[in-house]
Design an enzyme around this catalytic site. Structure first.
Site, PDB file in Angstrom:
ATOM      1  N   THR A  39      44.592  49.284  34.328  1.00 17.79           N
ATOM      2  CA  THR A  39      43.609  48.340  33.786  1.00 17.79           C
ATOM      3  C   THR A  39      42.491  49.086  33.047  1.00 17.79           C
ATOM      4  O   THR A  39      41.984  48.601  32.034  1.00 17.79           O
ATOM      5  CB  THR A  39      43.032  47.463  34.919  1.00 17.79           C
ATOM      6  N   HIS A  42      43.853  49.679  29.740  1.00 19.63           N
ATOM      7  CA  HIS A  42      43.857  48.413  28.984  1.00 19.63           C
ATOM      8  C   HIS A  42      42.439  48.090  28.489  1.00 19.63           C
ATOM      9  O   HIS A  42      42.255  47.641  27.358  1.00 19.63           O
ATOM     10  CB  HIS A  42      44.350  47.255  29.858  1.00 19.63           C
ATOM     11  N   HIS A  58      37.054  50.478  39.366  1.00 21.04           N
ATOM     12  CA  HIS A  58      37.058  49.334  40.289  1.00 21.04           C
ATOM     13  C   HIS A  58      37.869  49.621  41.549  1.00 21.04           C
ATOM     14  O   HIS A  58      38.053  48.737  42.366  1.00 21.04           O
ATOM     15  CB  HIS A  58      37.580  48.079  39.569  1.00 21.04           C
ATOM     16  N   CYS A  89      32.268  27.374  42.044  1.00 20.87           N
ATOM     17  CA  CYS A  89      33.002  26.716  40.951  1.00 20.87           C
ATOM     18  C   CYS A  89      34.193  25.927  41.505  1.00 20.87           C
ATOM     19  O   CYS A  89      34.522  26.024  42.683  1.00 20.87           O
ATOM     20  CB  CYS A  89      33.453  27.748  39.917  1.00 20.87           C
ATOM     21  N   CYS A  92      36.895  28.225  43.134  1.00 22.06           N
ATOM     22  CA  CYS A  92      36.463  28.729  44.444  1.00 22.06           C
ATOM     23  C   CYS A  92      36.515  27.620  45.481  1.00 22.06           C
ATOM     24  O   CYS A  92      36.996  27.813  46.604  1.00 22.06           O
ATOM     25  CB  CYS A  92      35.043  29.294  44.365  1.00 22.06           C
ATOM     26  N   ILE A 169      51.414  50.691  42.197  1.00 24.25           N
ATOM     27  CA  ILE A 169      51.687  49.344  42.705  1.00 24.25           C
ATOM     28  C   ILE A 169      53.131  49.269  43.208  1.00 24.25           C
ATOM     29  O   ILE A 169      53.394  48.731  44.286  1.00 24.25           O
ATOM     30  CB  ILE A 169      51.420  48.283  41.606  1.00 24.25           C
ATOM     31  N   LEU A 249      53.638  41.407  39.158  1.00 27.62           N
ATOM     32  CA  LEU A 249      52.383  42.056  39.553  1.00 27.62           C
ATOM     33  C   LEU A 249      51.861  42.956  38.428  1.00 27.62           C
ATOM     34  O   LEU A 249      50.675  43.238  38.350  1.00 27.62           O
ATOM     35  CB  LEU A 249      52.637  42.919  40.793  1.00 27.62           C
ATOM     36  N   GLY A 250      52.774  43.435  37.589  1.00 26.30           N
ATOM     37  CA  GLY A 250      52.389  44.333  36.496  1.00 26.30           C
ATOM     38  C   GLY A 250      51.515  43.600  35.481  1.00 26.30           C
ATOM     39  O   GLY A 250      51.727  42.424  35.206  1.00 26.30           O
TER      40      GLY A 250
HETATM   41 ZN   LIG Z   1      43.166  48.620  39.184  1.00 29.35          ZN
HETATM   42 ZN   LIG Z   2      33.837  30.667  41.554  1.00 24.29          ZN
END
Ligand SMILES: [Zn+2]
Ligand SMILES: [Zn+2]
Length: 328
Positions: A39, A42, A58, A89, A92, A169, A249-250
């Site tokens: 990511t 990306h 992250h 929201c 959520c 992964i 998942l990719g």
């Molecule tokens: Zn990651």
């Molecule tokens: Zn939310």
């Protein structure tokens, strides 16, 4: 302090930045380890939505140096769940927190772990053991995302599970599918990653889809696509037995298209799922890393400095690399 920031698409640099400010509800950690993930590449290439000027990273863990108003102990080792949903929201409220309209992801929307210090919400910290290898904490986030995907696949004991992709992964998915009782095959072109997969519990490893067909002529009950490549997503139905399920998942680049044959998916009633982020799975991931249920030491290809991080993120991962970990 030093931090690796994405100033714009194609412009990433390690620079001097101010020490993080402790906002209400936050803690500050001294980062021990932060994984470089697909990511991040990306984001650099503009293939994933980004916010200019933020510190990336992250997938990280570290030692609490300022606990703010929380009851976490200064000196505790913690892993950060980067996804901070609003709780208010419609998504959520419906329990789909990973689809939160206001998710503020640490390392994407707010400053992350490619830095000496990082502030993030105390309620997103999960405690890790003091005696854990500091590098292992960087695997909690990718493991949490993989747990969500394997949950979605609903692996049952004895089912044939094909994992496509020998990256982090994929190699985590192999271990989770094994732990769930699956008969697990790993498909990856890399012979190094095949060996790694076998050493982490894969019952069979194959280098091409034809080899998988020879191993399981009817295909797999479950295909978990972890490569994030159009060709492997496109081939997934053909490797799935009728009535089986596929979990993607990719992460493919935004805008990428893949040819699929809806008639085939319908006629053979194949379920195709897409797994996004780590809703309510980070604590389970932290526990599995803490007690060694999931082995991550073999997934660390190299450690690098913050100064090297921009170059590593701006270039494709070298062949055979599983994870490069930034140690600030
Ligand atoms: Zn990651
Ligand atoms: Zn939310």
């Amino acid at each position: 302090m030093r931090a690796t920031r994405l100033f714009d698409v194609g412009d990433i640099r390690t620079v001097d930045v101010p020490y993080p400010k402790l906002e209400s509800g936050d803690i500050i950690v001294r980062v021990e380890a932060a994984g470089i993930c697909g990511t991040d590449r990306h984001l650099f290439k503009g293939e994933f939505p980004s916010v200019p000027g933020k510190t990336l990273g992250h997938e990280f863990s570290g030692i609490v140096v300022d606990a703010g108003a929380s009851d976490i102990k200064v000196g505790a080792r913690v892993t950060c769940d980067p996804n901070t949903w609003c709780g208010a929201c419609d998504q959520c409220q419906a329990g789909r927190v990973n689809l939160c309209r206001n998710n503020l992801a640490t390392g994407i929307g707010r400053d992350g772990g490619f830095a000496e210090y990082c502030a993030f919400p105390a309620h997103k910290a999960h405690i890790l053991p003091e005696d854990l290898d500091p590098l292992y904490g960087a695997f909690c986030e990718p493991l949490a995302c993989t747990i969500h995907g394997v949950d979605m696949a609903q692996v049952r004991a004895g089912e044939r599970v094909l994992v496509i992709g020998g990256g982090v992964i994929g190699l985590l998915a192999v271990q989770l599918a094994k732990a769930a009782g699956g008969d697990v095959a790993l498909l990856t072109r890399s012979t190094d990653k095949q060996k790694l997969g076998a050493s982490l519990g894969a019952d069979a490893t194959v280098g091409a889809p034809e080899d998988l067909k020879a191993h399981w002529p009817d295909g797999a009950d479950i295909v978990i696509e972890c490569a994030g490549v159009p060709a492997t997503v496109a081939m997934s139905p053909a490797l799935t037995r009728s009535g089986g399920r596929i979990v993607i998942l990719g992460v493919l680049p935004q805008g990428e298209q893949v040819p699929l044959e809806p008639f085939d998916l319908l006629f053979r009633e194949i379920q195709m799922h897409f797994s996004f982020l780590n809703p309510f799975t980070h604590a389970r991931a932290a526990a599995m890393i803490a007690d060694g249920t999931i082995s991550v030491s073999k997934l660390i290809t190299r450690t690098i400095s913050l100064e090297d991080a921009p170059d590593v993120i701006a270039n494709p991962a070298p062949a055979g690399e599983v994870r490069a970990i930034v140690v600030p």
